[in-house]
Design a protein around this motif. Structure first.
Motif, mmCIF file in Angstrom:
data_model
loop_
_atom_site.group_PDB
_atom_site.id
_atom_site.type_symbol
_atom_site.label_atom_id
_atom_site.label_comp_id
_atom_site.label_asym_id
_atom_site.label_seq_id
_atom_site.Cartn_x
_atom_site.Cartn_y
_atom_site.Cartn_z
ATOM 1 N N ARG A 182 8.611 2.328 -4.505
ATOM 2 C CA ARG A 182 10.023 2.454 -4.648
ATOM 3 C C ARG A 182 10.952 3.105 -3.887
ATOM 4 O O ARG A 182 11.859 2.695 -3.351
ATOM 5 N N LYS A 183 10.130 4.235 -3.139
ATOM 6 C CA LYS A 183 10.873 5.005 -2.193
ATOM 7 C C LYS A 183 11.277 4.043 -0.950
ATOM 8 O O LYS A 183 12.221 4.124 -0.113
ATOM 9 N N LEU A 184 10.080 3.407 -0.408
ATOM 10 C CA LEU A 184 10.141 2.621 0.628
ATOM 11 C C LEU A 184 11.205 1.416 0.372
ATOM 12 O O LEU A 184 11.803 1.118 1.261
ATOM 13 N N SER A 185 11.288 0.959 -0.861
ATOM 14 C CA SER A 185 12.282 -0.127 -1.184
ATOM 15 C C SER A 185 13.583 0.198 -0.956
ATOM 16 O O SER A 185 14.607 -0.166 -0.588
ATOM 17 N N GLU A 186 13.943 1.564 -1.452
ATOM 18 C CA GLU A 186 15.237 2.264 -1.318
ATOM 19 C C GLU A 186 15.572 2.408 -0.029
ATOM 20 O O GLU A 186 16.804 2.222 0.289
ATOM 21 N N LEU A 187 14.582 3.002 0.945
ATOM 22 C CA LEU A 187 15.008 3.060 2.336
ATOM 23 C C LEU A 187 15.276 1.907 3.001
ATOM 24 O O LEU A 187 15.989 1.610 4.059
ATOM 25 N N ILE A 188 14.468 0.674 2.521
ATOM 26 C CA ILE A 188 14.893 -0.513 3.127
ATOM 27 C C ILE A 188 16.191 -1.104 2.758
ATOM 28 O O ILE A 188 17.229 -1.493 3.659
ATOM 29 N N ARG A 189 16.623 -0.966 1.543
ATOM 30 C CA ARG A 189 18.012 -1.029 1.029
ATOM 31 C C ARG A 189 18.923 -0.550 1.951
ATOM 32 O O ARG A 189 20.076 -1.074 2.137
ATOM 33 N N ALA A 190 18.541 0.837 2.234
ATOM 34 C CA ALA A 190 19.588 1.626 2.773
ATOM 35 C C ALA A 190 19.519 1.395 4.328
ATOM 36 O O ALA A 190 20.555 1.894 4.950
ATOM 37 N N GLY A 191 18.733 0.410 4.809
ATOM 38 C CA GLY A 191 18.710 0.085 6.214
ATOM 39 C C GLY A 191 18.201 1.276 7.101
ATOM 40 O O GLY A 191 18.227 1.099 8.445
#
Length: 202
Positions: A177-186
């Protein structure tokens, strides 16, 4: 002070869009302009809520709101370029609007903490360049987000399993989940090579 100037810039932007709307005689392009204006307004409100209104907001939400707003600014700039190309707008209004949109974009980008990796010749270590944020202090970043980001930056590129091994005290579900959030944030990007998944720095 900066926030006030951004509000003034966006006020000028929306006035400029209204002026262009009044002079563009083509119904199709008026519709496109209205849609672009509406999307920009929605993203601006979202940005005020998550990206610029409070220092207590979540870092990832701030990044996403900023990214969404700059995306709509770029869309509107492209539309202005098309209108100018077809001679559907006077020469002054688009120039002023472009200036204000670019000003707004630069202020928004200054608010986002970014890491850039510059590749040097082979055999030379990668250099990390940090651009300090004026609005989102590091204290706003969740500790796990920060640690994951620093881990990826330090390695340049990591696999899923590397992240899971490095943060073995955190469940895989939470890490994903944290990785996905960092990806979405660019902040980081996901790379796939066959069945292997890698994470790298944007």
């Amino acid at each position: 002070m900066e926030k006030e100037s951004l509000i003034k810039i966006f006020a000028r932007c929306f006035r400029g869009i209204a002026k262009m709307d009044a002079v563009v005689n083509d119904g199709f392009f008026v519709g496109l302009l209205d849609q672009a204006s509406e999307r920009l307004l929605l993203r601006y409100v979202e940005f005020l809520k998550y990206g610029g209104a409070s220092r207590k907001n979540n870092y990832v939400a701030q990044c996403i709101a900023s990214k969404n707003l700059t995306f709509e600014i770029k869309n509107l700039l492209n539309l202005i370029l098309i209108l100018k190309h077809f001679g559907l707008a006077d020469s002054v209004t688009p120039l002023l609007l472009e200036r204000d949109l670019l000003l707004a974009e630069s202020i928004i980008l200054d608010r986002v903490e970014m890491f850039k990796i510059y590749k040097k010749p082979e055999g030379v270590a990668l250099k990390k360049v940090r651009i300090e944020s004026t609005v989102m202090p590091v204290s706003n970043v969740s500790e796990t987000h920060k640690e994951i980001k620093e881990f990826v930056v330090s390695r340049g590129q990591v696999r899923n399993t590397d992240v899971f091994a490095e943060f073995s005290g955190i469940t895989k579900r939470t890490l994903k989940r944290k990785l996905s959030e960092l990806i979405r944030a660019g902040v980081i990007k996901r790379l796939a090579q066959g069945k292997k998944v890698f994470y790298g720095v944007n």
